[in-house]
Write an enzyme that holds these catalytic residues in place. Sequence first.
Site, PDB file in Angstrom:
ATOM      1  N   ASP A   1     -10.304   2.599   1.689  1.00 25.54           N
ATOM      2  CA  ASP A   1     -10.554   1.961   2.996  1.00 25.54           C
ATOM      3  C   ASP A   1     -11.482   2.825   3.855  1.00 25.54           C
ATOM      4  O   ASP A   1     -12.523   2.366   4.322  1.00 25.54           O
ATOM      5  CB  ASP A   1      -9.232   1.755   3.758  1.00 25.54           C
ATOM      6  CG  ASP A   1      -8.501   0.481   3.335  1.00 25.54           C
ATOM      7  OD1 ASP A   1      -9.165  -0.466   2.899  1.00 25.54           O
ATOM      8  OD2 ASP A   1      -7.268   0.448   3.453  1.00 25.54           O
TER       9      ASP A   1
ATOM     10  N   LYS B   1       0.803  -1.233   0.000  1.00 26.19           N
ATOM     11  CA  LYS B   1       0.000   0.000   0.000  1.00 26.19           C
ATOM     12  C   LYS B   1       0.838   1.288   0.000  1.00 26.19           C
ATOM     13  O   LYS B   1       0.388   2.319  -0.483  1.00 26.19           O
ATOM     14  CB  LYS B   1      -0.961   0.008   1.189  1.00 26.19           C
ATOM     15  CG  LYS B   1      -2.101  -0.988   1.053  1.00 26.19           C
ATOM     16  CD  LYS B   1      -3.066  -0.858   2.222  1.00 26.19           C
ATOM     17  CE  LYS B   1      -4.228  -1.821   2.060  1.00 26.19           C
ATOM     18  NZ  LYS B   1      -5.228  -1.673   3.150  1.00 26.19           N
TER      19      LYS B   1
HETATM   20  P1  NDP Z   1      -2.094  -2.873  11.381  1.00 24.89           P
HETATM   21  O1  NDP Z   1      -1.190  -4.002  11.709  1.00 24.89           O
HETATM   22  O2  NDP Z   1      -1.602  -1.730  10.583  1.00 24.89           O
HETATM   23  O3  NDP Z   1      -2.658  -2.269  12.775  1.00 24.89           O
HETATM   24  C1  NDP Z   1      -3.161  -3.113  13.788  1.00 24.89           C
HETATM   25  C2  NDP Z   1      -3.683  -2.268  14.940  1.00 24.89           C
HETATM   26  O4  NDP Z   1      -4.267  -3.151  15.914  1.00 24.89           O
HETATM   27  C3  NDP Z   1      -2.599  -1.468  15.678  1.00 24.89           C
HETATM   28  O5  NDP Z   1      -3.150  -0.249  16.130  1.00 24.89           O
HETATM   29  C4  NDP Z   1      -2.284  -2.397  16.866  1.00 24.89           C
HETATM   30  O6  NDP Z   1      -1.787  -1.699  17.982  1.00 24.89           O
HETATM   31  C5  NDP Z   1      -3.655  -2.932  17.177  1.00 24.89           C
HETATM   32  N1  NDP Z   1      -3.639  -4.187  17.910  1.00 24.89           N
HETATM   33  C6  NDP Z   1      -3.356  -5.412  17.413  1.00 24.89           C
HETATM   34  N2  NDP Z   1      -3.454  -6.332  18.383  1.00 24.89           N
HETATM   35  C7  NDP Z   1      -3.783  -5.671  19.521  1.00 24.89           C
HETATM   36  C8  NDP Z   1      -4.031  -6.080  20.864  1.00 24.89           C
HETATM   37  N3  NDP Z   1      -3.957  -7.357  21.234  1.00 24.89           N
HETATM   38  N4  NDP Z   1      -4.366  -5.136  21.772  1.00 24.89           N
HETATM   39  C9  NDP Z   1      -4.465  -3.834  21.399  1.00 24.89           C
HETATM   40  N5  NDP Z   1      -4.240  -3.389  20.146  1.00 24.89           N
HETATM   41  C10 NDP Z   1      -3.908  -4.302  19.220  1.00 24.89           C
HETATM   42  O7  NDP Z   1      -3.357  -3.533  10.699  1.00 24.89           O
HETATM   43  P2  NDP Z   1      -4.426  -2.816   9.739  1.00 24.89           P
HETATM   44  O8  NDP Z   1      -4.789  -1.508  10.319  1.00 24.89           O
HETATM   45  O9  NDP Z   1      -3.964  -2.872   8.338  1.00 24.89           O
HETATM   46  O10 NDP Z   1      -5.667  -3.831   9.838  1.00 24.89           O
HETATM   47  C11 NDP Z   1      -6.421  -3.911  11.048  1.00 24.89           C
HETATM   48  C12 NDP Z   1      -7.637  -4.789  10.780  1.00 24.89           C
HETATM   49  O11 NDP Z   1      -8.492  -4.114   9.867  1.00 24.89           O
HETATM   50  C13 NDP Z   1      -7.307  -6.140  10.146  1.00 24.89           C
HETATM   51  O12 NDP Z   1      -7.914  -7.140  10.913  1.00 24.89           O
HETATM   52  C14 NDP Z   1      -7.936  -6.084   8.771  1.00 24.89           C
HETATM   53  O13 NDP Z   1      -8.511  -7.313   8.405  1.00 24.89           O
HETATM   54  C15 NDP Z   1      -9.034  -5.053   8.982  1.00 24.89           C
HETATM   55  N6  NDP Z   1      -9.379  -4.349   7.738  1.00 24.89           N
HETATM   56  C16 NDP Z   1     -10.682  -4.412   7.328  1.00 24.89           C
HETATM   57  C17 NDP Z   1     -11.062  -3.776   6.192  1.00 24.89           C
HETATM   58  C18 NDP Z   1     -12.493  -3.867   5.756  1.00 24.89           C
HETATM   59  O14 NDP Z   1     -12.804  -3.434   4.642  1.00 24.89           O
HETATM   60  N7  NDP Z   1     -13.395  -4.393   6.579  1.00 24.89           N
HETATM   61  C19 NDP Z   1     -10.116  -3.000   5.370  1.00 24.89           C
HETATM   62  C20 NDP Z   1      -8.778  -2.934   5.923  1.00 24.89           C
HETATM   63  C21 NDP Z   1      -8.437  -3.618   7.070  1.00 24.89           C
HETATM   64  P3  NDP Z   1      -0.217  -1.315  18.096  1.00 24.89           P
HETATM   65  O15 NDP Z   1      -0.026  -0.063  17.282  1.00 24.89           O
HETATM   66  O16 NDP Z   1      -0.036  -1.106  19.548  1.00 24.89           O
HETATM   67  O17 NDP Z   1       0.543  -2.490  17.554  1.00 24.89           O
END
Ligand code: NDP
Length: 281
Positions: free
Chosen positions: A107, A71
């Site tokens: 998105d 991306k």
């Molecule tokens: P990233 O890896 O960029 O970000 C993940 C986020 O989740 C971070 O803020 C991370 O926090 C947080 N996180 C993960 N695990 C935990 C936990 N156990 N406790 C607290 N915070 C947590 O992923 P994306 O943003 O790219 O994707 C996130 C989700 O969005 C995915 O599951 C994806 O499938 C979904 N998605 C859905 C879409 C749709 O159209 N429905 C489109 C795009 C994505 P930290 O910064 O602290 O690591």
Amino acid sequence: MPQNFKAELTGSFSTPCHDNPTVVMVEAAYQHHGLNWRYLNAEVQPADLAAAVAGARAMGWRGFNLSMPHKVSVIQLLDELGESARLINAVNCVVAREGRLVGENTDGKGFLSSLRPVLDPAGRHGVVLGAGGAARAIAVELALAGVGRLTIVNRTPARAAELASLVRAARPIEVEALNWDADYAVPATADVLVNATSIGLGDATARVPVAAASLRPGLVVADVIPNPPQTALLRAAAHAGCTTLDGLGMLVGQGVLGINYWTGVGVDPVPMRTALEEVFS
Ligand code: NDP
């Protein structure tokens, strides 16, 4: 070389097909509207991205979607960026416009199109859980849609602060960045709470650390997780009387927008959602 020489490559390109949910969703729209278009998915390694984009140009593709990890790295290969893609610094949808490849980000716009039927975000207080790619797209798009106040809550505080700065640069609204180290109590002023973390992906029982007692009727609770669509957070929110929005709505909203960018046709989201529900059932 003869003056009217025309280079032509006739061939047939084959790629193994998997039951990719986005392919199923987009093809369902093409079929429903009798559009003689194809949507293919191919796995491209990071080292091959430039060649893949050059190939799409050479073959006259009308566009393509990208998922992680492409991306951001795709940006240098494009001719232009749409407004939100520029602000978010990420592209998930490329559109060929008059021979130029334009990077868009659908998105956050997909999220907004699922939100608007239940809530106009203008002047409202939004809370976004997470600060990754999905959270960035949603937070920036909420700001562009005129949200009055935004709260970003993230486990890694530096990422929440970075996203808050990004949102302020997009639009001068009230933005706060909070550290997420215990159950988050949703403030009484909040109109919409969005889980934009990956908690719940592939696990219907995974708990998002939010105080159940702070969920109330009048609050819209949205989850980005498309699979499984009924997350533990959405079940708790429905139990508390909140209006809920699942991640399929966001996915369908992106698909509708992408198809419109490529074909100019406004498609019906209903068959797309039905197709996704079948994939995820
Ligand atoms: P990233 O890896 O960029 O970000 C993940 C986020 O989740 C971070 O803020 C991370 O926090 C947080 N996180 C993960 N695990 C935990 C936990 N156990 N406790 C607290 N915070 C947590 O992923 P994306 O943003 O790219 O994707 C996130 C989700 O969005 C995915 O599951 C994806 O499938 C979904 N998605 C859905 C879409 C749709 O159209 N429905 C489109 C795009 C994505 P930290 O910064 O602290 O690591």
